[in-house]
Enzyme design. Structure first.
Site, PDB file in Angstrom:
ATOM      1  N   SER A  58       0.546  -1.324  -0.226  1.00  0.00           N
ATOM      2  CA  SER A  58      -0.157   0.132  -0.117  1.00  0.00           C
ATOM      3  C   SER A  58       0.853   1.055   0.162  1.00  0.00           C
ATOM      4  CB  SER A  58      -0.508   0.048   0.833  1.00  0.00           C
ATOM      5  OG  SER A  58       0.237  -0.339   2.440  1.00  0.00           O
ATOM      6  N   THR A  73      -1.651   3.778   4.847  1.00  0.00           N
ATOM      7  CA  THR A  73       0.351   4.595   4.947  1.00  0.00           C
ATOM      8  C   THR A  73       1.007   4.392   4.955  1.00  0.00           C
ATOM      9  OG1 THR A  73      -1.911   5.735   3.909  1.00  0.00           O
ATOM     10  CG2 THR A  73      -0.779   6.888   4.625  1.00  0.00           C
ATOM     11  N   THR A 130       1.784   6.862   0.157  1.00  0.00           N
ATOM     12  CA  THR A 130       0.973   5.956   0.106  1.00  0.00           C
ATOM     13  C   THR A 130       0.557   5.780  -1.024  1.00  0.00           C
ATOM     14  OG1 THR A 130      -1.419   4.967   0.434  1.00  0.00           O
ATOM     15  CG2 THR A 130      -1.040   7.377   0.169  1.00  0.00           C
ATOM     16  N   ARG A 180      -8.542  10.398  -7.919  1.00  0.00           N
ATOM     17  CA  ARG A 180      -8.586  10.002  -6.924  1.00  0.00           C
ATOM     18  C   ARG A 180      -7.801  10.720  -5.707  1.00  0.00           C
ATOM     19  NH1 ARG A 180      -7.496   7.035  -1.908  1.00  0.00           N
ATOM     20  NH2 ARG A 180      -8.829   7.352  -0.427  1.00  0.00           N
ATOM     21  N   VAL A 181      -7.762  11.507  -4.436  1.00  0.00           N
ATOM     22  CA  VAL A 181      -6.643  12.095  -3.554  1.00  0.00           C
ATOM     23  C   VAL A 181      -7.158  11.580  -2.175  1.00  0.00           C
ATOM     24  CG1 VAL A 181      -4.925  14.182  -2.946  1.00  0.00           C
ATOM     25  CG2 VAL A 181      -5.655  13.699  -5.203  1.00  0.00           C
ATOM     26  N   GLY A 182      -7.006  10.873  -1.401  1.00  0.00           N
ATOM     27  CA  GLY A 182      -6.806  10.601  -0.098  1.00  0.00           C
ATOM     28  C   GLY A 182      -6.868  11.754   1.168  1.00  0.00           C
ATOM     29  N   ASP A 183      -6.208  10.699   2.099  1.00  0.00           N
ATOM     30  CA  ASP A 183      -6.130  12.476   3.471  1.00  0.00           C
ATOM     31  C   ASP A 183      -4.275  12.416   3.346  1.00  0.00           C
ATOM     32  OD1 ASP A 183      -5.604  10.117   4.107  1.00  0.00           O
ATOM     33  OD2 ASP A 183      -5.533  10.422   6.275  1.00  0.00           O
ATOM     34  N   THR A 214      -4.267   7.201   9.115  1.00  0.00           N
ATOM     35  CA  THR A 214      -3.992   6.059   7.882  1.00  0.00           C
ATOM     36  C   THR A 214      -5.432   5.335   8.198  1.00  0.00           C
ATOM     37  OG1 THR A 214      -3.592   3.895   7.523  1.00  0.00           O
ATOM     38  CG2 THR A 214      -2.992   4.222   9.882  1.00  0.00           C
ATOM     39  N   GLY A 215      -5.560   4.664   6.796  1.00  0.00           N
ATOM     40  CA  GLY A 215      -6.921   4.675   7.341  1.00  0.00           C
ATOM     41  C   GLY A 215      -7.935   4.827   5.696  1.00  0.00           C
ATOM     42  N   ASP A 216      -9.467   4.835   5.883  1.00  0.00           N
ATOM     43  CA  ASP A 216     -10.380   5.386   5.453  1.00  0.00           C
ATOM     44  C   ASP A 216     -10.031   7.043   4.940  1.00  0.00           C
ATOM     45  OD1 ASP A 216     -12.269   5.770   2.820  1.00  0.00           O
ATOM     46  OD2 ASP A 216     -13.636   4.475   4.301  1.00  0.00           O
ATOM     47  N   GLY A 217      -9.316   7.377   4.161  1.00  0.00           N
ATOM     48  CA  GLY A 217      -8.964   8.461   3.565  1.00  0.00           C
ATOM     49  C   GLY A 217     -10.088   9.312   3.294  1.00  0.00           C
TER      50      GLY A 217
END
Length: 338
Positions: free
Chosen positions: A66, A198, A216, A226-229, A249-252
């Site tokens: 990841s 992450t 990540t 898509r861009v996460g946190d 870390t996790g569901d961004g």
């Protein structure tokens, strides 16, 4: 007798982690990343050097699939990278998102911080910037990522992250179009413990300097672009040398809406111990998304540290790494999720 009782009382109130500097703490059991960061500090490197080298080690080793190249292919089968680095002394930030062709995302993030007056570069333009800065362009695809993508196609593109579209995204692949009649819906989150790992890292030295960073390859089967946190300051990570640092870390897609790292640092600034600050940041998200997948690490300027996580299937205990002057080597720690 009174003095003895007072000392015992104060000792019992100490947060998780004994105060000790310098300190390196990072998400997940990524021991080699911790070791690389700790070695950088021990050899006279700055906290920024430590964070960069620690995250770069994970990128090179493709931590848990990841982080780094060859993992988390998007809907088109491409692997793209996100990273952030923050200087807790100057509050400068460098970040990249949707980065292509460049394996060393954290290095590019630092280049953004040190060679531009910007904070975040994205997509193809970020890749061109990296090449201009001397980073080598390479294919981020591997046999593993290709196989992940092909198996996903064979399984009717499940899971995916579309909603209110046609054809039915729970049964088929796209291309998708908006439904003629839209209604609010809440699809189940895909809490895959191997899809959100992450690396988030915080480093503090003996002189009070602090830095934080993330790296990540994002969410497996994400919508392209898509861009996460992780590359978002205050969400993926935040640090202030006068207060401390935090990394998530996790569901961004969910976590970035609450800026948990910023919240945790501000709580520590107000005197809240790191464990409680982490727990408060998770609780804020949990009130709205009770089944979200996520965790956060926190460290204050005295070297105390803590972590917290939301309890869901697949995540009942969160593991993280710590190295400080007491251990002088990376040590695996854990916290029970709540």
């Amino acid at each position: 007798m009174f003095t003895f009782l007072l000392i015992c009382t104060l000792t019992s109130l100490l947060p998780l982690g004994h105060a000790s500097l310098p300190l390196v703490i990072n998400t997940w059991p990524f021991k080699n990343a911790t070791a690389a960061a700790w070695s950088a500090l021990q050899s006279g490197g700055s906290v920024l050097d430590a964070v960069e080298r620690g995250c770069a080690r994970c990128e090179m080793e493709q931590c848990d699939g990841s982080v780094g190249y060859g993992g988390s292919p998007d809907e088109s089968g491409e692997t793209t990278l996100d990273a952030l680095i923050m200087n807790g002394d100057t509050m400068e930030v460098g970040a990249v998102a949707d980065l292509r062709r460049i394996k060393n995302a954290i290095g590019v993030a630092r280049a953004v911080m040190e060679h531009t007056e910007h904070t975040l570069l994205v997509g193809e333009s970020a890749s061109v910037f990296a090449e201009n800065m001397g980073f080598i362009a390479e294919d981020l695809t591997t046999n593993k990522s290709v196989n992940i993508f092909l198996e996903w196609l064979k399984g009717s593109c499940q899971p995916n992250y579309r909603k209110n579209v046609s054809p039915d995204p729970s049964k088929s692949c796209g291309p998708y179009r908006p439904k003629a009649t839209w209604k609010q819906s809440k699809r189940a989150r895909h809490a895959n413990i191997h899809a959100h790992d992450t690396i988030g890292m915080i480093a503090l030295d003996r002189d009070g300097h602090a830095a934080a960073g993330t790296s990540t390859n994002g969410l497996t089967h994400k919508v392209p672009g898509r861009v996460g946190d992780s590359p978002i300051v205050g969400a993926g990570a935040y640090v202030d040398s006068l207060a401390g640092g935090a990394a998530a870390t996790g569901d961004g897609d969910v976590m970035m809406r609450f800026l948990p790292s910023y919240l945790a640092v501000e709580l520590m600034r107000a005197g809240v111990d790191p464990s409680a600050a982490c727990k408060s940041a998770i609780s804020r998200i949990k009130r709205h998304y009770s089944e979200f997948f996520g965790a956060i690490i926190c460290a204050n300027t005295t070297g105390h540290y803590g972590a917290a996580c939301n309890k869901v299937p697949g995540l009942t205990k969160f593991h993280f790494m710590v190295a400080n002057s007491k251990t002088n080597t990376p040590v695996l720690k854990s916290v029970d999720c709540f």
